[in-house]
Scaffold this active site. Structure first.
Site, short mmCIF file in Angstrom:
data_model
loop_
_atom_site.label_atom_id
_atom_site.label_comp_id
_atom_site.label_asym_id
_atom_site.label_seq_id
_atom_site.Cartn_x
_atom_site.Cartn_y
_atom_site.Cartn_z
N ARG A 144 0.84 -1.19 0.00
CA ARG A 144 0.00 0.00 0.00
C ARG A 144 0.88 1.26 0.00
NH1 ARG A 144 -5.30 -0.07 0.62
NH2 ARG A 144 -5.76 -2.10 1.48
N MET A 190 -11.41 3.55 -5.62
CA MET A 190 -11.66 2.42 -4.73
C MET A 190 -10.39 1.92 -4.05
SD MET A 190 -14.85 2.28 -4.96
CE MET A 190 -15.29 0.74 -4.17
N ARG A 191 -9.70 2.79 -3.36
CA ARG A 191 -8.50 2.40 -2.63
C ARG A 191 -8.52 3.03 -1.25
NH1 ARG A 191 -5.48 -1.56 -3.76
NH2 ARG A 191 -3.80 -0.51 -2.64
N LEU A 219 -6.40 4.75 1.47
CA LEU A 219 -5.14 5.50 1.36
C LEU A 219 -4.40 5.52 2.70
CD1 LEU A 219 -6.83 8.25 -0.77
CD2 LEU A 219 -5.04 6.69 -1.58
N HIS A 271 -19.02 9.58 -0.51
CA HIS A 271 -19.34 8.23 -0.03
C HIS A 271 -20.85 8.02 -0.17
CE1 HIS A 271 -18.89 4.55 2.26
NE2 HIS A 271 -19.99 4.90 2.89
N ASP A 295 -13.73 7.03 5.86
CA ASP A 295 -15.13 7.47 5.79
C ASP A 295 -15.58 8.26 7.03
OD1 ASP A 295 -15.35 6.24 3.31
OD2 ASP A 295 -16.13 4.37 4.14
C1 GRF Z 1 -20.35 6.70 -6.29
O1 GRF Z 1 -21.55 6.14 -5.85
C2 GRF Z 1 -19.55 7.21 -5.14
O2 GRF Z 1 -20.32 7.63 -4.06
C3 GRF Z 1 -18.76 6.01 -4.71
O3 GRF Z 1 -18.48 5.31 -5.89
C4 GRF Z 1 -19.43 5.66 -6.89
C5 GRF Z 1 -18.65 6.18 -8.04
O4 GRF Z 1 -19.39 6.36 -9.19
N1 GRF Z 1 -17.60 6.43 -3.96
P1 GRF Z 1 -18.74 7.12 -10.43
O5 GRF Z 1 -17.45 6.38 -10.80
O6 GRF Z 1 -18.47 8.53 -10.02
O7 GRF Z 1 -19.75 7.03 -11.52
#
Ligand code: GRF
Length: 216
Positions: free
Chosen positions: A68, A93-94, A96, A112, A148
């Protein structure tokens, strides 16, 4: 005249929030340039949109790094080539590391898909349905090392309907994300946010409320 701010947006997939921010920044003529869109996945669909818009793109694949820490160091070096004032996580989606988060303290935002502090983590829409909540939504917050849990800037609530499944609920939330995320980023661009003891104030909103209170 106010200096232009540089914005870097990090994505992992579809990038619809990134797209909403790019569109709104242009339509509202923010004093900001979106200087790069960076993904940890080479096949992130959002990269195509960014390229079509003439925005620089880069890929730093997390799978190419053993830890990481080493990934975050490489990511940070790539981001900093674009001299960002603001870094936006938009479906990135990581998790940090603390040094990465500290490096961008006060200028790193995330969205979020839940009304935080409820439903931190993944699969928020499914968990909201399982919990039987009647209201669900999304939260824009400053990123801190506590996943979060950073100071909340904006939230949007939507009703949960009897007939909802994950997809219909997600779509209702996403439509609101496309409104609140650009709004929150604009506030940061305009130096319109202050944080006091973990609570965020929107300075102009506070001023308006004060004026209204004086009138009534
Ligand atoms: C969204 O629902 C956001 O809240 C979450 O991941 C999703 C991303 O969607 N963190 P996009 O890639 O912006 O379309």
């Amino acid at each position: 005249m106010r200096a232009m701010k540089n914005i870097v947006i990090l994505i992992s997939g579809r990038g619809s929030n990134m797209e909403a921010i790019v569109r709104t920044a242009r339509a509202e003529q923010w004093p900001a340039n979106i200087v790069a869109v960076i993904s940890n996945r080479a096949n992130a669909a959002g990269l195509n949109y960014a390229q079509q818009q003439g925005i620089a793109t880069a890929v730093v694949e997390n799978t190419a790094y053993p830890t990481r820490e080493s990934f975050d160091t490489a990511l940070q070096a790539t981001i900093d080539q674009f001299a960002p004032d603001i870094v936006i996580l938009a479906g990135f989606m990581r998790i940090l590391t603390a040094p990465f988060v500290a490096h961008y303290a006060g200028r790193l935002l995330n969205i979020h898909p839940s009304l935080l502090p409820s439903f931190t983590g993944l699969s928020t829409h499914r968990r909201a349905l399982e919990a039987g909540v009647k209201i669900h939504g999304s939260t824009v917050h400053f990123v801190t090392a506590d996943l979060d849990h950073g100071p909340i800037i904006a939230q949007a609530a939507v009703p949960v309907l009897e007939e909802d499944d994950e997809a219909t609920l997600a779509a209702r939330v996403l439509a609101q994300e496309h409104i609140i995320y650009p709004r929150a980023v604009r506030w940061l661009v305009e130096d319109n946010l202050s944080i006091d003891q973990g609570r965020v104030t929107v300075k102009t909103v506070k001023k308006t409320q004060k004026l209204q209170a004086e009138i009534t």
